[in-house]
Design a protein around this motif. Structure first.
Motif, mmCIF file in Angstrom:
data_model
loop_
_atom_site.group_PDB
_atom_site.id
_atom_site.type_symbol
_atom_site.label_atom_id
_atom_site.label_comp_id
_atom_site.label_asym_id
_atom_site.label_seq_id
_atom_site.Cartn_x
_atom_site.Cartn_y
_atom_site.Cartn_z
ATOM 1 N N ALA A 109 -39.601 15.013 -17.772
ATOM 2 C CA ALA A 109 -38.172 15.181 -17.501
ATOM 3 C C ALA A 109 -37.822 16.666 -17.395
ATOM 4 O O ALA A 109 -37.023 17.079 -16.540
ATOM 5 C CB ALA A 109 -37.342 14.519 -18.594
ATOM 6 N N LEU A 110 -38.428 17.485 -18.244
ATOM 7 C CA LEU A 110 -38.173 18.922 -18.196
ATOM 8 C C LEU A 110 -38.738 19.527 -16.918
ATOM 9 O O LEU A 110 -38.088 20.352 -16.257
ATOM 10 C CB LEU A 110 -38.782 19.602 -19.423
ATOM 11 N N LEU A 111 -39.939 19.117 -16.522
ATOM 12 C CA LEU A 111 -40.527 19.630 -15.282
ATOM 13 C C LEU A 111 -39.722 19.178 -14.067
ATOM 14 O O LEU A 111 -39.593 19.924 -13.088
ATOM 15 C CB LEU A 111 -41.984 19.174 -15.170
ATOM 16 N N ARG A 112 -39.179 17.983 -14.136
ATOM 17 C CA ARG A 112 -38.301 17.514 -13.055
ATOM 18 C C ARG A 112 -37.044 18.389 -12.977
ATOM 19 O O ARG A 112 -36.598 18.746 -11.880
ATOM 20 C CB ARG A 112 -37.918 16.063 -13.316
ATOM 21 N N ALA A 137 -45.998 6.170 -13.238
ATOM 22 C CA ALA A 137 -44.866 5.272 -13.469
ATOM 23 C C ALA A 137 -43.567 6.062 -13.633
ATOM 24 O O ALA A 137 -42.479 5.581 -13.289
ATOM 25 C CB ALA A 137 -45.120 4.418 -14.707
ATOM 26 N N ILE A 138 -43.675 7.281 -14.158
ATOM 27 C CA ILE A 138 -42.502 8.146 -14.313
ATOM 28 C C ILE A 138 -42.211 8.892 -13.013
ATOM 29 O O ILE A 138 -41.054 9.003 -12.578
ATOM 30 C CB ILE A 138 -42.730 9.146 -15.463
ATOM 31 N N ILE A 139 -43.256 9.394 -12.368
ATOM 32 C CA ILE A 139 -43.094 10.221 -11.170
ATOM 33 C C ILE A 139 -42.678 9.393 -9.959
ATOM 34 O O ILE A 139 -41.881 9.854 -9.127
ATOM 35 C CB ILE A 139 -44.408 10.974 -10.882
ATOM 36 N N GLY A 140 -43.184 8.164 -9.843
ATOM 37 C CA GLY A 140 -42.924 7.338 -8.669
ATOM 38 C C GLY A 140 -41.459 7.210 -8.293
ATOM 39 O O GLY A 140 -41.087 7.400 -7.124
ATOM 40 N N PRO A 141 -40.566 6.920 -9.225
ATOM 41 C CA PRO A 141 -39.144 6.770 -8.880
ATOM 42 C C PRO A 141 -38.468 8.052 -8.393
ATOM 43 O O PRO A 141 -37.353 8.000 -7.873
ATOM 44 C CB PRO A 141 -38.521 6.286 -10.200
ATOM 45 N N TRP A 142 -39.128 9.191 -8.546
ATOM 46 C CA TRP A 142 -38.534 10.435 -8.065
ATOM 47 C C TRP A 142 -38.366 10.451 -6.546
ATOM 48 O O TRP A 142 -37.652 11.305 -6.010
ATOM 49 C CB TRP A 142 -39.376 11.639 -8.489
ATOM 50 N N VAL A 143 -39.009 9.540 -5.837
ATOM 51 C CA VAL A 143 -38.904 9.529 -4.369
ATOM 52 C C VAL A 143 -37.478 9.260 -3.906
ATOM 53 O O VAL A 143 -37.151 9.530 -2.744
ATOM 54 C CB VAL A 143 -39.872 8.503 -3.747
ATOM 55 N N ASN A 147 -32.194 15.245 -5.063
ATOM 56 C CA ASN A 147 -32.645 16.621 -4.851
ATOM 57 C C ASN A 147 -33.986 16.622 -4.111
ATOM 58 O O ASN A 147 -34.964 16.036 -4.581
ATOM 59 C CB ASN A 147 -32.779 17.358 -6.180
ATOM 60 N N HIS A 148 -34.053 17.291 -2.968
ATOM 61 C CA HIS A 148 -35.273 17.240 -2.163
ATOM 62 C C HIS A 148 -36.443 17.946 -2.846
ATOM 63 O O HIS A 148 -37.605 17.617 -2.582
ATOM 64 C CB HIS A 148 -35.034 17.817 -0.766
ATOM 65 N N HIS A 149 -36.168 18.901 -3.735
ATOM 66 C CA HIS A 149 -37.257 19.545 -4.472
ATOM 67 C C HIS A 149 -37.955 18.543 -5.393
ATOM 68 O O HIS A 149 -39.179 18.593 -5.558
ATOM 69 C CB HIS A 149 -36.720 20.718 -5.291
ATOM 70 N N VAL A 150 -37.184 17.659 -6.000
ATOM 71 C CA VAL A 150 -37.768 16.647 -6.876
ATOM 72 C C VAL A 150 -38.563 15.636 -6.047
ATOM 73 O O VAL A 150 -39.665 15.230 -6.441
ATOM 74 C CB VAL A 150 -36.674 15.947 -7.704
ATOM 75 N N ARG A 151 -38.014 15.233 -4.894
ATOM 76 C CA ARG A 151 -38.756 14.298 -4.040
ATOM 77 C C ARG A 151 -40.080 14.927 -3.597
ATOM 78 O O ARG A 151 -41.122 14.270 -3.581
ATOM 79 C CB ARG A 151 -37.914 13.898 -2.824
ATOM 80 N N ARG A 152 -40.031 16.195 -3.232
ATOM 81 C CA ARG A 152 -41.268 16.862 -2.830
ATOM 82 C C ARG A 152 -42.254 16.943 -3.990
ATOM 83 O O ARG A 152 -43.476 16.817 -3.798
ATOM 84 C CB ARG A 152 -40.980 18.265 -2.317
ATOM 85 N N LEU A 153 -41.756 17.144 -5.204
ATOM 86 C CA LEU A 153 -42.638 17.205 -6.367
ATOM 87 C C LEU A 153 -43.445 15.923 -6.513
ATOM 88 O O LEU A 153 -44.611 15.950 -6.923
ATOM 89 C CB LEU A 153 -41.822 17.475 -7.632
ATOM 90 N N ALA A 154 -42.822 14.785 -6.158
ATOM 91 C CA ALA A 154 -43.524 13.500 -6.266
ATOM 92 C C ALA A 154 -44.747 13.459 -5.361
ATOM 93 O O ALA A 154 -45.770 12.863 -5.716
ATOM 94 C CB ALA A 154 -42.573 12.353 -5.923
ATOM 95 N N SER A 155 -44.665 14.089 -4.185
ATOM 96 C CA SER A 155 -45.809 14.073 -3.271
ATOM 97 C C SER A 155 -46.725 15.276 -3.482
ATOM 98 O O SER A 155 -47.950 15.141 -3.510
ATOM 99 C CB SER A 155 -45.339 14.028 -1.813
ATOM 100 N N GLU A 156 -46.148 16.461 -3.649
ATOM 101 C CA GLU A 156 -46.970 17.668 -3.761
ATOM 102 C C GLU A 156 -47.731 17.706 -5.080
ATOM 103 O O GLU A 156 -48.911 18.087 -5.117
ATOM 104 C CB GLU A 156 -46.083 18.910 -3.618
#
Length: 367
Positions: A109-112, A137-143, A147-156
Protein backbone atom coordinates in the motif's frame (compact mmCIF):
# COMPACT_ATOMS: atom_id res chain seq x y z
CA UNK A 1 29.10 17.48 -20.52
CA UNK A 2 26.00 15.92 -18.92
CA UNK A 3 25.74 15.96 -15.14
CA UNK A 4 26.81 12.58 -13.67
CA UNK A 5 23.80 10.42 -12.84
CA UNK A 6 25.07 9.91 -9.29
CA UNK A 7 24.48 13.58 -8.54
CA UNK A 8 20.73 12.97 -8.56
CA UNK A 9 21.30 11.96 -4.93
CA UNK A 10 23.30 14.71 -3.24
CA UNK A 11 23.59 16.18 0.28
CA UNK A 12 20.62 18.45 -0.40
CA UNK A 13 18.44 15.36 -0.88
CA UNK A 14 19.56 14.04 2.51
CA UNK A 15 18.59 17.37 4.05
CA UNK A 16 15.19 17.33 2.32
CA UNK A 17 14.43 13.83 3.64
CA UNK A 18 15.44 14.89 7.14
CA UNK A 19 13.27 18.01 6.92
CA UNK A 20 10.17 16.03 5.97
CA UNK A 21 10.71 13.31 8.56
CA UNK A 22 11.19 15.91 11.31
CA UNK A 23 7.98 17.65 10.23
CA UNK A 24 6.07 14.38 10.47
CA UNK A 25 7.90 12.94 13.47
CA UNK A 26 9.49 15.60 15.72
CA UNK A 27 11.44 12.93 17.62
CA UNK A 28 13.23 11.78 14.49
CA UNK A 29 17.02 11.54 15.02
CA UNK A 30 17.94 14.12 12.45
CA UNK A 31 21.60 14.59 13.35
CA UNK A 32 22.29 10.86 13.40
CA UNK A 33 20.45 10.32 10.11
CA UNK A 34 22.36 13.11 8.34
CA UNK A 35 25.67 11.82 9.70
CA UNK A 36 24.97 8.27 8.51
CA UNK A 37 23.46 9.22 5.17
CA UNK A 38 26.12 11.81 4.39
CA UNK A 39 29.16 9.71 5.34
CA UNK A 40 31.39 9.74 2.24
CA UNK A 41 28.25 10.19 0.10
CA UNK A 42 29.89 12.14 -2.69
CA UNK A 43 32.52 9.45 -3.28
CA UNK A 44 29.83 6.89 -4.13
CA UNK A 45 27.94 6.04 -7.32
CA UNK A 46 24.16 6.46 -7.64
CA UNK A 47 22.95 3.11 -6.31
CA UNK A 48 25.58 3.10 -3.57
CA UNK A 49 24.36 6.52 -2.48
CA UNK A 50 20.77 5.33 -2.41
CA UNK A 51 21.65 2.25 -0.35
CA UNK A 52 23.63 4.41 2.08
CA UNK A 53 20.57 6.62 2.62
CA UNK A 54 18.35 3.53 2.90
CA UNK A 55 20.61 2.11 5.60
CA UNK A 56 20.48 5.43 7.46
CA UNK A 57 16.67 5.19 7.40
CA UNK A 58 16.85 1.66 8.76
CA UNK A 59 19.03 2.89 11.63
CA UNK A 60 16.94 5.94 12.55
CA UNK A 61 13.29 5.15 11.81
CA UNK A 62 11.25 3.25 14.43
CA UNK A 63 11.82 -0.50 14.53
CA UNK A 64 8.05 -0.91 14.31
CA UNK A 65 7.36 -0.99 10.56
CA UNK A 66 3.84 0.28 11.17
CA UNK A 67 5.22 3.44 12.79
CA UNK A 68 7.95 3.82 10.18
CA UNK A 69 5.49 3.41 7.31
CA UNK A 70 3.20 6.05 8.79
CA UNK A 71 6.14 8.48 8.99
CA UNK A 72 7.19 7.79 5.39
CA UNK A 73 3.62 8.08 4.12
CA UNK A 74 3.44 11.47 5.81
CA UNK A 75 6.47 12.56 3.80
CA UNK A 76 4.64 12.14 0.49
CA UNK A 77 2.85 15.02 -1.24
CA UNK A 78 -0.87 15.06 -0.54
CA UNK A 79 -3.31 17.68 -1.74
CA UNK A 80 -1.79 21.06 -0.96
CA UNK A 81 0.86 19.47 1.25
CA UNK A 82 4.38 19.51 -0.14
CA UNK A 83 6.42 16.39 0.18
CA UNK A 84 9.23 14.24 -1.15
CA UNK A 85 9.27 13.31 -4.83
CA UNK A 86 11.69 12.19 -7.49
CA UNK A 87 14.98 10.53 -6.65
CA UNK A 88 14.64 11.26 -2.94
CA UNK A 89 12.11 8.43 -2.90
CA UNK A 90 14.43 5.77 -4.35
CA UNK A 91 15.99 5.01 -0.93
CA UNK A 92 12.51 5.13 0.60
CA UNK A 93 11.33 2.45 -1.83
CA UNK A 94 14.44 0.42 -1.03
CA UNK A 95 13.76 0.82 2.69
CA UNK A 96 10.27 -0.64 2.26
CA UNK A 97 11.68 -3.56 0.26
CA UNK A 98 14.31 -4.28 2.91
CA UNK A 99 12.28 -3.69 6.06
CA UNK A 100 8.65 -4.35 5.14
CA UNK A 101 8.54 -7.99 4.08
CA UNK A 102 6.81 -8.89 7.32
CA UNK A 103 3.78 -6.78 6.38
CA UNK A 104 2.80 -7.34 2.75
CA UNK A 105 -0.40 -5.34 2.76
CA UNK A 106 1.02 -2.25 4.45
CA UNK A 107 4.24 -2.32 2.41
CA UNK A 108 2.52 -2.67 -0.95
CA UNK A 109 0.00 0.00 0.00
CA UNK A 110 2.88 2.37 0.78
CA UNK A 111 4.65 1.56 -2.49
CA UNK A 112 1.38 2.14 -4.33
CA UNK A 113 1.07 5.56 -2.67
CA UNK A 114 4.70 6.34 -3.44
CA UNK A 115 4.74 5.45 -7.15
CA UNK A 116 2.93 8.58 -8.48
CA UNK A 117 5.88 10.58 -7.13
CA UNK A 118 8.68 8.16 -8.10
CA UNK A 119 8.28 4.69 -9.52
CA UNK A 120 8.13 1.76 -7.09
CA UNK A 121 8.79 -0.81 -9.83
CA UNK A 122 12.00 -1.95 -8.12
CA UNK A 123 10.57 -2.02 -4.61
CA UNK A 124 7.63 -4.34 -5.24
CA UNK A 125 9.74 -7.10 -6.79
CA UNK A 126 11.04 -8.53 -3.52
CA UNK A 127 7.43 -9.09 -2.42
CA UNK A 128 6.60 -10.89 -5.68
CA UNK A 129 9.72 -13.00 -5.31
CA UNK A 130 8.96 -13.95 -1.71
CA UNK A 131 5.27 -14.82 -2.14
CA UNK A 132 4.15 -14.44 -5.74
CA UNK A 133 0.55 -15.53 -5.28
CA UNK A 134 -0.04 -13.24 -2.33
CA UNK A 135 1.69 -10.27 -3.94
CA UNK A 136 -0.14 -10.60 -7.26
CA UNK A 137 -3.46 -10.84 -5.45
CA UNK A 138 -2.77 -7.33 -4.11
CA UNK A 139 -1.15 -5.91 -7.26
CA UNK A 140 -3.67 -7.30 -9.76
CA UNK A 141 -6.55 -4.94 -8.87
CA UNK A 142 -4.28 -1.94 -9.46
CA UNK A 143 -5.10 -2.24 -13.19
CA UNK A 144 -8.29 -0.24 -12.51
CA UNK A 145 -6.63 2.46 -10.39
CA UNK A 146 -7.50 6.00 -11.54
CA UNK A 147 -3.82 6.97 -11.38
CA UNK A 148 -1.92 5.87 -14.48
CA UNK A 149 1.35 5.58 -12.52
CA UNK A 150 -0.25 2.91 -10.33
CA UNK A 151 -1.65 1.07 -13.36
CA UNK A 152 1.79 1.11 -14.94
CA UNK A 153 3.30 -0.21 -11.71
CA UNK A 154 1.09 -3.30 -12.07
CA UNK A 155 2.71 -4.13 -15.41
CA UNK A 156 6.22 -2.68 -15.05
CA UNK A 157 6.86 -4.02 -11.57
CA UNK A 158 5.86 -7.55 -12.60
CA UNK A 159 8.06 -7.68 -15.71
CA UNK A 160 10.03 -10.93 -15.53
CA UNK A 161 13.27 -9.34 -16.79
CA UNK A 162 12.98 -5.69 -15.78
CA UNK A 163 16.30 -3.97 -16.65
CA UNK A 164 18.48 -2.86 -13.72
CA UNK A 165 16.29 -4.85 -11.31
CA UNK A 166 16.24 -8.29 -9.75
CA UNK A 167 14.77 -10.91 -12.06
CA UNK A 168 11.67 -12.86 -11.13
CA UNK A 169 12.62 -16.51 -11.78
CA UNK A 170 9.13 -17.94 -11.22
CA UNK A 171 7.62 -15.57 -13.77
CA UNK A 172 10.46 -16.26 -16.18
CA UNK A 173 9.59 -19.95 -15.98
CA UNK A 174 5.83 -19.43 -16.08
CA UNK A 175 4.47 -15.97 -17.00
CA UNK A 176 0.83 -17.06 -17.04
CA UNK A 177 0.04 -15.38 -13.66
CA UNK A 178 0.73 -11.89 -15.08
CA UNK A 179 -1.11 -12.30 -18.39
CA UNK A 180 -4.42 -11.11 -16.83
CA UNK A 181 -2.66 -7.88 -15.79
CA UNK A 182 -1.29 -7.33 -19.30
CA UNK A 183 -4.61 -8.16 -20.92
CA UNK A 184 -6.47 -5.72 -18.68
CA UNK A 185 -4.08 -2.90 -19.62
CA UNK A 186 -3.75 -3.61 -23.34
CA UNK A 187 -6.11 -0.75 -24.25
CA UNK A 188 -5.14 1.61 -21.43
CA UNK A 189 -5.73 5.25 -22.44
CA UNK A 190 -2.15 6.20 -21.45
CA UNK A 191 0.66 5.41 -23.89
CA UNK A 192 2.98 5.34 -20.84
CA UNK A 193 1.09 2.29 -19.56
CA UNK A 194 0.74 0.59 -22.95
CA UNK A 195 4.50 0.81 -23.55
CA UNK A 196 5.04 -0.99 -20.25
CA UNK A 197 2.66 -3.77 -21.34
CA UNK A 198 4.56 -4.11 -24.62
CA UNK A 199 7.89 -4.29 -22.80
CA UNK A 200 6.62 -6.96 -20.44
CA UNK A 201 5.37 -9.06 -23.35
CA UNK A 202 8.73 -8.62 -25.06
CA UNK A 203 10.42 -9.87 -21.87
CA UNK A 204 8.22 -12.95 -21.92
CA UNK A 205 8.95 -13.54 -25.62
CA UNK A 206 12.62 -14.13 -24.83
CA UNK A 207 11.69 -17.29 -22.92
CA UNK A 208 8.27 -18.19 -24.38
CA UNK A 209 8.20 -17.02 -28.01
CA UNK A 210 5.22 -19.13 -29.07
CA UNK A 211 3.17 -17.94 -26.10
CA UNK A 212 3.65 -14.27 -26.98
CA UNK A 213 3.13 -14.84 -30.71
CA UNK A 214 -0.15 -16.57 -29.85
CA UNK A 215 -1.14 -13.80 -27.43
CA UNK A 216 -0.55 -11.21 -30.16
CA UNK A 217 -2.53 -13.21 -32.70
CA UNK A 218 -5.43 -13.52 -30.26
CA UNK A 219 -5.56 -9.77 -29.67
CA UNK A 220 -5.07 -8.58 -33.25
CA UNK A 221 -8.72 -8.98 -34.24
CA UNK A 222 -10.40 -5.60 -34.23
CA UNK A 223 -7.31 -3.95 -32.75
CA UNK A 224 -7.25 -0.17 -32.60
CA UNK A 225 -4.18 1.60 -34.04
CA UNK A 226 -2.92 2.05 -30.47
CA UNK A 227 -3.31 -1.63 -29.61
CA UNK A 228 -1.73 -2.66 -32.90
CA UNK A 229 1.26 -0.44 -32.14
CA UNK A 230 1.54 -2.06 -28.70
CA UNK A 231 1.42 -5.56 -30.17
CA UNK A 232 4.03 -4.67 -32.78
CA UNK A 233 6.35 -3.29 -30.09
CA UNK A 234 5.74 -6.41 -27.99
CA UNK A 235 6.78 -8.54 -30.98
CA UNK A 236 10.02 -6.71 -31.75
CA UNK A 237 12.33 -9.47 -30.54
CA UNK A 238 10.30 -12.15 -32.31
CA UNK A 239 10.26 -10.16 -35.56
CA UNK A 240 14.01 -9.68 -35.42
CA UNK A 241 14.37 -13.44 -34.92
CA UNK A 242 12.13 -14.18 -37.90
CA UNK A 243 9.54 -16.06 -35.80
CA UNK A 244 6.99 -17.40 -38.30
CA UNK A 245 3.80 -16.71 -36.35
CA UNK A 246 5.00 -13.27 -35.27
CA UNK A 247 5.75 -12.35 -38.88
CA UNK A 248 2.38 -13.60 -40.10
CA UNK A 249 0.63 -11.60 -37.36
CA UNK A 250 1.71 -8.47 -39.23
CA UNK A 251 1.24 -9.72 -42.77
CA UNK A 252 4.80 -10.84 -43.49
CA UNK A 253 5.14 -14.19 -45.26
CA UNK A 254 8.37 -16.09 -45.95
CA UNK A 255 10.04 -14.15 -48.76
CA UNK A 256 9.44 -15.50 -52.27
CA UNK A 257 11.01 -14.21 -55.47
CA UNK A 258 13.17 -11.73 -53.57
CA UNK A 259 16.68 -10.92 -54.80
CA UNK A 260 18.84 -8.60 -52.71
CA UNK A 261 22.25 -7.09 -53.30
CA UNK A 262 24.30 -5.03 -50.83
CA UNK A 263 27.27 -2.77 -51.51
CA UNK A 264 29.47 -1.03 -48.92
CA UNK A 265 31.00 2.39 -49.48
CA UNK A 266 34.32 0.93 -48.30
CA UNK A 267 35.67 -2.31 -46.93
CA UNK A 268 37.69 -0.87 -44.03
CA UNK A 269 36.55 1.56 -41.34
CA UNK A 270 37.89 2.75 -38.00
CA UNK A 271 36.07 2.78 -34.70
CA UNK A 272 34.17 6.05 -34.45
CA UNK A 273 33.36 6.18 -38.16
CA UNK A 274 30.17 5.15 -39.98
CA UNK A 275 29.57 2.25 -42.32
CA UNK A 276 27.45 3.29 -45.31
CA UNK A 277 25.78 0.60 -47.37
CA UNK A 278 23.30 0.52 -50.22
CA UNK A 279 20.70 -2.17 -50.77
CA UNK A 280 18.79 -3.09 -53.90
CA UNK A 281 15.82 -5.44 -53.53
CA UNK A 282 14.00 -6.82 -56.57
CA UNK A 283 10.72 -8.73 -56.47
CA UNK A 284 10.25 -11.25 -59.27
CA UNK A 285 7.17 -13.15 -58.04
CA UNK A 286 3.77 -12.72 -59.70
CA UNK A 287 1.94 -11.22 -56.74
CA UNK A 288 2.65 -8.24 -54.49
CA UNK A 289 4.56 -8.99 -51.32
CA UNK A 290 4.93 -7.14 -48.04
CA UNK A 291 8.53 -7.19 -46.81
CA UNK A 292 10.30 -6.15 -43.62
CA UNK A 293 13.95 -5.24 -44.05
CA UNK A 294 16.30 -5.37 -41.07
CA UNK A 295 20.04 -5.78 -40.86
CA UNK A 296 22.40 -7.49 -38.45
CA UNK A 297 25.95 -6.42 -37.68
CA UNK A 298 28.07 -9.41 -36.71
CA UNK A 299 30.57 -7.96 -34.23
CA UNK A 300 33.88 -9.69 -33.69
CA UNK A 301 34.48 -11.02 -30.17
CA UNK A 302 37.73 -11.52 -28.27
CA UNK A 303 37.93 -15.19 -29.26
CA UNK A 304 37.60 -14.41 -32.98
CA UNK A 305 34.00 -15.52 -33.38
CA UNK A 306 31.22 -13.06 -34.17
CA UNK A 307 27.95 -12.19 -32.47
CA UNK A 308 25.03 -10.57 -34.34
CA UNK A 309 23.07 -7.52 -33.25
CA UNK A 310 19.88 -6.94 -35.24
CA UNK A 311 18.74 -3.41 -36.11
CA UNK A 312 15.34 -2.37 -37.46
CA UNK A 313 15.33 -0.67 -40.86
CA UNK A 314 12.19 -0.38 -42.96
CA UNK A 315 9.24 -2.17 -44.55
CA UNK A 316 7.62 -1.93 -47.96
CA UNK A 317 5.14 -3.60 -50.26
CA UNK A 318 6.70 -4.68 -53.57
CA UNK A 319 4.67 -5.11 -56.72
CA UNK A 320 5.69 -7.81 -59.23
CA UNK A 321 8.88 -6.77 -61.02
CA UNK A 322 9.48 -3.82 -58.69
CA UNK A 323 12.91 -2.85 -57.39
CA UNK A 324 13.68 -0.60 -54.45
CA UNK A 325 17.05 0.96 -53.64
CA UNK A 326 17.78 2.30 -50.16
CA UNK A 327 20.81 3.48 -48.23
CA UNK A 328 21.81 3.21 -44.58
CA UNK A 329 24.47 4.89 -42.47
CA UNK A 330 25.41 2.84 -39.39
CA UNK A 331 27.71 4.42 -36.81
CA UNK A 332 30.39 2.19 -35.29
CA UNK A 333 31.14 4.19 -32.18
CA UNK A 334 32.15 3.35 -28.60
CA UNK A 335 29.25 2.49 -26.28
CA UNK A 336 29.27 1.32 -22.68
CA UNK A 337 27.54 -2.00 -23.42
CA UNK A 338 29.96 -3.31 -26.05
CA UNK A 339 33.69 -3.67 -26.47
CA UNK A 340 34.89 -3.58 -30.05
CA UNK A 341 37.68 -5.80 -31.36
CA UNK A 342 39.62 -5.25 -34.57
CA UNK A 343 39.27 -7.57 -37.52
CA UNK A 344 36.62 -9.04 -39.78
CA UNK A 345 32.99 -8.01 -39.25
CA UNK A 346 29.90 -8.64 -41.35
CA UNK A 347 26.62 -6.91 -42.14
CA UNK A 348 23.74 -9.20 -43.07
CA UNK A 349 20.45 -8.09 -44.65
CA UNK A 350 17.32 -9.78 -43.31
CA UNK A 351 14.12 -9.87 -45.35
CA UNK A 352 11.15 -11.10 -43.33
CA UNK A 353 13.59 -12.58 -40.87
CA UNK A 354 15.63 -14.51 -43.44
CA UNK A 355 19.16 -13.74 -44.59
CA UNK A 356 19.08 -12.24 -48.08
CA UNK A 357 22.50 -10.62 -48.63
CA UNK A 358 25.73 -9.95 -46.76
CA UNK A 359 29.05 -8.17 -46.98
CA UNK A 360 32.25 -8.19 -44.94
CA UNK A 361 34.27 -5.26 -43.65
CA UNK A 362 37.37 -4.77 -41.56
CA UNK A 363 37.28 -2.71 -38.36
CA UNK A 364 40.37 -1.06 -36.92
CA UNK A 365 40.49 -0.12 -33.25
CA UNK A 366 43.13 2.12 -31.69
CA UNK A 367 44.38 0.52 -28.51
Amino acid sequence: MAEPLKNLLHPGVVTAIADRLCAVRPTFERARFEALAGANLEALELMQRSLLIRDALIETLPQSFTEAAAALDGCLPSGDRAGLSGWALLPVSQYVAAHGLGDFELSLALLRALTPHFTSEFGIRVFIDQDQERALAIIGPWVTDPNHHVRRLASEGTRPRLPWAMRLPKLIRDPQPILPILTALIDDPEDYVRRSVANSLNDIAKDHPDLVAGFVAEHMAGASPERRQLLRHASRTLLKQGHGTALSNFGFAPPAGIDAAISLDRSEIALGESLVFKLAVRHSAETAQKIMIDYAVHHRKANGTTSPKVFKWTSATLEPGATIEIEKRHAIRPITTRRYYPGAHRVVILVNGQEAADADFQLSVDE
